[in-house]
Design a protein around this motif. Structure first.
Motif, PDB file in Angstrom:
ATOM      1  N   LEU A  24      -8.439   5.855  61.811  1.00 16.16           N
ATOM      2  CA  LEU A  24      -7.028   6.097  62.136  1.00 16.16           C
ATOM      3  C   LEU A  24      -6.843   7.494  62.689  1.00 16.16           C
ATOM      4  CD1 LEU A  24      -5.292   4.529  59.014  1.00 16.16           C
ATOM      5  CD2 LEU A  24      -5.402   3.607  61.322  1.00 16.16           C
ATOM      6  N   THR A  25      -7.789   8.385  62.359  1.00 11.41           N
ATOM      7  CA  THR A  25      -7.549   9.791  62.692  1.00 11.41           C
ATOM      8  C   THR A  25      -7.549  10.029  64.215  1.00 11.41           C
ATOM      9  OG1 THR A  25      -9.883  10.365  62.408  1.00 11.41           O
ATOM     10  CG2 THR A  25      -8.502  10.607  60.490  1.00 11.41           C
ATOM     11  N   GLN A  50     -20.976   8.963  56.282  1.00 13.82           N
ATOM     12  CA  GLN A  50     -20.343   8.180  57.348  1.00 13.82           C
ATOM     13  C   GLN A  50     -19.588   9.068  58.341  1.00 13.82           C
ATOM     14  OE1 GLN A  50     -17.191   5.520  56.026  1.00 13.82           O
ATOM     15  NE2 GLN A  50     -16.542   5.178  58.122  1.00 13.82           N
ATOM     16  N   LYS A  51     -18.929  10.100  57.833  1.00 15.01           N
ATOM     17  CA  LYS A  51     -18.035  10.908  58.664  1.00 15.01           C
ATOM     18  C   LYS A  51     -18.766  11.987  59.477  1.00 15.01           C
ATOM     19  CE  LYS A  51     -14.470   8.592  57.297  1.00 15.01           C
ATOM     20  NZ  LYS A  51     -13.735   7.698  58.203  1.00 15.01           N
ATOM     21  N   LYS A  84      -3.033   6.559  47.809  1.00 13.47           N
ATOM     22  CA  LYS A  84      -3.871   6.537  49.015  1.00 13.47           C
ATOM     23  C   LYS A  84      -5.098   7.410  48.854  1.00 13.47           C
ATOM     24  CE  LYS A  84      -3.811   8.542  53.645  1.00 13.47           C
ATOM     25  NZ  LYS A  84      -3.068   8.946  54.834  1.00 13.47           N
ATOM     26  N   ASP A 127      -3.421   3.456  54.263  1.00 13.53           N
ATOM     27  CA  ASP A 127      -2.499   3.470  55.401  1.00 13.53           C
ATOM     28  C   ASP A 127      -2.242   2.046  55.895  1.00 13.53           C
ATOM     29  OD1 ASP A 127      -2.020   6.304  55.923  1.00 13.53           O
ATOM     30  OD2 ASP A 127      -4.113   6.446  56.516  1.00 13.53           O
ATOM     31  N   TYR A 160      -3.067  17.897  62.126  1.00 16.06           N
ATOM     32  CA  TYR A 160      -2.909  17.064  63.333  1.00 16.06           C
ATOM     33  C   TYR A 160      -1.913  17.706  64.306  1.00 16.06           C
ATOM     34  CZ  TYR A 160      -5.185  13.263  60.714  1.00 16.06           C
ATOM     35  OH  TYR A 160      -6.073  12.499  60.006  1.00 16.06           O
ATOM     36  N   LEU A 179      -7.632   2.687  54.346  1.00 17.60           N
ATOM     37  CA  LEU A 179      -7.262   1.414  53.719  1.00 17.60           C
ATOM     38  C   LEU A 179      -5.818   1.490  53.195  1.00 17.60           C
ATOM     39  CD1 LEU A 179      -7.889  -1.410  52.499  1.00 17.60           C
ATOM     40  CD2 LEU A 179      -8.879  -0.239  50.530  1.00 17.60           C
ATOM     41  N   ALA A 201      -2.744  17.695  55.933  1.00 19.11           N
ATOM     42  CA  ALA A 201      -3.313  16.815  56.964  1.00 19.11           C
ATOM     43  C   ALA A 201      -2.343  16.734  58.145  1.00 19.11           C
ATOM     44  CB  ALA A 201      -3.577  15.427  56.381  1.00 19.11           C
ATOM     45  N   ASN A 261     -14.554  -1.412  55.362  1.00 16.82           N
ATOM     46  CA  ASN A 261     -15.736  -0.560  55.364  1.00 16.82           C
ATOM     47  C   ASN A 261     -16.911  -1.295  54.733  1.00 16.82           C
ATOM     48  OD1 ASN A 261     -17.660   1.454  55.289  1.00 16.82           O
ATOM     49  ND2 ASN A 261     -16.134   3.046  54.911  1.00 16.82           N
ATOM     50  N   GLU A 316      -1.713  15.528  51.754  1.00 12.76           N
ATOM     51  CA  GLU A 316      -1.043  14.815  52.850  1.00 12.76           C
ATOM     52  C   GLU A 316      -0.341  15.805  53.795  1.00 12.76           C
ATOM     53  OE1 GLU A 316      -1.442  11.333  52.696  1.00 12.76           O
ATOM     54  OE2 GLU A 316      -0.558  11.295  54.688  1.00 12.76           O
ATOM     55  N   GLY A 343     -11.007  18.105  53.262  1.00 12.40           N
ATOM     56  CA  GLY A 343     -11.730  16.918  52.809  1.00 12.40           C
ATOM     57  C   GLY A 343     -12.128  17.003  51.354  1.00 12.40           C
ATOM     58  N   VAL A 351     -10.313  16.297  59.326  1.00  9.53           N
ATOM     59  CA  VAL A 351      -9.742  15.767  58.073  1.00  9.53           C
ATOM     60  C   VAL A 351     -10.483  14.479  57.767  1.00  9.53           C
ATOM     61  CG1 VAL A 351      -7.664  14.874  56.916  1.00  9.53           C
ATOM     62  CG2 VAL A 351      -7.444  16.667  58.665  1.00  9.53           C
ATOM     63  N   ALA A 352     -11.210  14.446  56.660  1.00 11.22           N
ATOM     64  CA  ALA A 352     -11.981  13.226  56.362  1.00 11.22           C
ATOM     65  C   ALA A 352     -12.523  13.248  54.947  1.00 11.22           C
ATOM     66  CB  ALA A 352     -13.154  13.098  57.330  1.00 11.22           C
TER      67      ALA A 352
HETATM   68  P1  ADP Z   1     -11.448   6.210  56.023  1.00 14.04           P
HETATM   69  O1  ADP Z   1     -10.514   5.120  55.608  1.00 14.04           O
HETATM   70  O2  ADP Z   1     -12.832   5.734  56.317  1.00 14.04           O
HETATM   71  O3  ADP Z   1     -11.450   7.345  55.068  1.00 14.04           O
HETATM   72  P2  ADP Z   1      -9.690   6.492  58.361  1.00 14.04           P
HETATM   73  O4  ADP Z   1      -9.838   7.289  59.607  1.00 14.04           O
HETATM   74  O5  ADP Z   1      -9.487   5.023  58.536  1.00 14.04           O
HETATM   75  O6  ADP Z   1     -10.924   6.827  57.421  1.00 14.04           O
HETATM   76  O7  ADP Z   1      -8.424   7.034  57.536  1.00 14.04           O
HETATM   77  C1  ADP Z   1      -8.393   8.259  56.909  1.00 14.04           C
HETATM   78  C2  ADP Z   1      -6.971   8.551  56.410  1.00 14.04           C
HETATM   79  O8  ADP Z   1      -7.056   9.370  55.246  1.00 14.04           O
HETATM   80  C3  ADP Z   1      -6.133   9.316  57.409  1.00 14.04           C
HETATM   81  O9  ADP Z   1      -4.766   9.040  57.203  1.00 14.04           O
HETATM   82  C4  ADP Z   1      -6.453  10.772  57.034  1.00 14.04           C
HETATM   83  O10 ADP Z   1      -5.460  11.672  57.471  1.00 14.04           O
HETATM   84  C5  ADP Z   1      -6.480  10.656  55.512  1.00 14.04           C
HETATM   85  N1  ADP Z   1      -7.281  11.674  54.819  1.00 14.04           N
HETATM   86  C6  ADP Z   1      -8.631  11.733  54.698  1.00 14.04           C
HETATM   87  N2  ADP Z   1      -9.012  12.791  53.962  1.00 14.04           N
HETATM   88  C7  ADP Z   1      -7.854  13.431  53.603  1.00 14.04           C
HETATM   89  C8  ADP Z   1      -7.555  14.611  52.833  1.00 14.04           C
HETATM   90  N3  ADP Z   1      -8.541  15.345  52.282  1.00 14.04           N
HETATM   91  N4  ADP Z   1      -6.266  14.956  52.678  1.00 14.04           N
HETATM   92  C9  ADP Z   1      -5.271  14.212  53.236  1.00 14.04           C
HETATM   93  N5  ADP Z   1      -5.482  13.108  53.960  1.00 14.04           N
HETATM   94  C10 ADP Z   1      -6.743  12.701  54.148  1.00 14.04           C
END
Ligand code: ADP
Length: 443
Positions: free
Chosen positions: A355-356, A277-278, A15, A21, A338, A19, A334, A138, A331, A301, A271-272
């Motif tokens: 999703l966040t 984009q973010k 992951k 997820d 949350y 996408l 993250a 995306n 993970e 991030g 978390v991103a």
């Molecule tokens: P995108 O797919 O555009 O990155 P989304 O909001 O659809 O954004 O999904 C992001 C997913 O990735 C979430 O499950 C978020 O918790 C996870 N995520 C993003 N960055 C990290 C990180 N640095 N460590 C762990 N999880 C992350």
């Protein structure tokens, strides 16, 4: 009905973002609804390859290619282009070898863009009855490369199938042109994507697909994202114990990260992927403001080095009580962010679904989000989060101040948390919508 999902990531196997997820969840929920779903993804050499999607009986088939043998974190276009061209070719070969004739191939994002085009171009009798759905997660990432990058041993056939005069190859564009149907991941983004501003140059092509384009909102996999069962949380909680659970988690995270342990200090999470984009350009200028106002911020991030160095300047000892900046993909961390934060910051310039915001709500954490795409679809302003539309640091700061007012008012905070936990973004509904669409495509 036989449905193959093709994507370059699938959680929890591999992951990098949302996408992963989605591809880790949708096939599982479709299987529960009687669909014979299968996932095809790269067989990354350094990643464990279970034969089924963990927690389900959905088979996962792996495409082998020299391009997937070792990690290549550089995103070098010279490698990206043949890598995903080879992935497309080998996916179709794998299905033929397994004699698995799908009714639907549901391709995800630009990495799989060449699949629909290859089926059409080669007029393969094996796939004569197969319909192609391309789901755009995306549109900002399109896979546009000089054609010569495909002039390699593994991708020579594809190189030669492209018109000789053509100098470039555009994976997503070819996918949109060739697929039977296109979808994206929220109804609001489906409307936005047709416009010049959010279409990233493909708006008019998508407008031309009228009647063959739809937005279906992503769900949230509550078997993964559930504060009552989440093994990563310091304290598990449900809607009845949300206030005490969150307090325990907040204190534990403050302690773990070396922040000032104080229940009265508002704790914001972020978390991103670190990309434009973010909305990091909106958040980064506000970091001194967090320190001045005695707010705490935890950033998790990875991504663009430009944003990393912008944020790195604040990784100083003197900021330790207030800021925790972590350049990791983690993970566990993250999940704890949350579970422990009071509010979660999502200042995205565009967000196909996101999703966040859904995860935040499931964990009783107020999403403070830009009023775009799926964020607008999922959040009810002042009820389950804060939406803002002035895309500037000042616009974000005002929204964060609104959140602070709620956070410091225990009664209001508790009410909002309960409302957030009542939201239901479960996959069942969206999985059904996809199946309805597949049936329409096959009719
Ligand atoms: P995108 O797919 O555009 O990155 P989304 O909001 O659809 O954004 O999904 C992001 C997913 O990735 C979430 O499950 C978020 O918790 C996870 N995520 C993003 N960055 C990290 C990180 N640095 N460590 C762990 N999880 C992350």
């Amino acid at each position: 009905m036989k449905v193959v999902h093709v994507a370059f990531e699938c959680a929890p196997i591999f992951k990098t973002g949302g996408l992963g997820d989605v591809v880790g969840a949708l096939p599982k929920y479709q299987k529960e609804l009687g669909i014979e779903s299968v996932v095809v993804m790269p067989g990354f050499g350094w990643v464990t390859q279970p034969s089924t999607l963990p927690g389900s009986t959905v088979p996962v088939w792996y495409v082998n290619s020299p391009y997937f043998a070792k990690p290549n974190p550089t995103h070098d276009h010279k490698i990206q282009a043949p890598k995903y061209a080879h992935f497309a070719w080998e996916t179709l070969e794998l299905l033929k070898r397994r004699e698995f004739v799908p009714d639907i191939i549901n391709c995800h994002d630009w990495h799989t863009g060449l699949i629909a085009w290859l089926i059409k171009k080669t007029e393969s009798p094996f796939f004569a009855k197969t319909k192609l759905l391309l789901t755009i997660h995306n549109i900002g990432y399109q896979g546009n490369f000089p054609k010569e990058y495909l002039d390699k041993q593994e991708t020579k056939i594809i190189y030669e199938l492209l018109p000789p005069a053509q100098k470039r190859v555009a994976f997503l564009k070819l996918g949109i042109e060739s697929a039977d149907y296109i979808s994206t991941v929220s109804p609001n983004h489906a409307a936005e994507i047709r416009t010049k501003k959010v279409g990233f140059g493909l708006g008019s092509l998508i407008r031309g697909k009228r009647g063959k384009f739809i937005g279906i909102i992503n769900g949230l996999d509550y078997t993964v994202w559930n504060p009552h069962t989440d093994p990563y949380l310091f304290a598990k909680f449900n809607s009845r114990s949300v206030d005490s659970g969150k307090s325990t988690n907040k204190a534990a995270l403050q302690k773990e990260l070396g922040l000032k342990v104080d229940p009265a200090v508002p704790l914001y999470g972020f978390v991103a992927r670190l990309s434009w984009q973010k909305g990091i350009d909106l958040l980064a200028p506000l970091l001194p403001e967090f320190i001045k106002r005695r707010w705490q911020l935890v950033i998790l991030g990875t991504g663009d080095k430009k944003y990393e160095s912008l944020l790195r300047r604040f990784q100083k000892k003197m900021h330790k009580p207030w800021l925790s900046i972590n350049f990791l993909f983690d993970e566990k961390m993250a999940h704890t962010i949350y579970g422990s934060s009071d509010a979660f910051i999502i200042p995205s310039h565009y967000e196909p679904c996101g999703l966040t915001q859904m995860i935040s709500m499931a964990y009783g954490t107020i999403p403070v989000a830009a009023k775009v795409g799926g964020l607008k679809d999922a959040i009810s302003h002042n009820k389950t989060g804060i939406l803002f539309d002035q895309m500037s640091p000042k616009g974000l700061l005002d929204a964060l101040s609104n959140a602070e007012e709620i956070i410091i008012n225990t009664k209001e905070l508790s009410q909002m948390r309960k409302q957030m936990l009542r939201q239901d973004f479960s996959w069942q509904k969206s999985a059904r919508e996809y199946i309805k669409l597949y049936r329409k495509m096959l009719a």
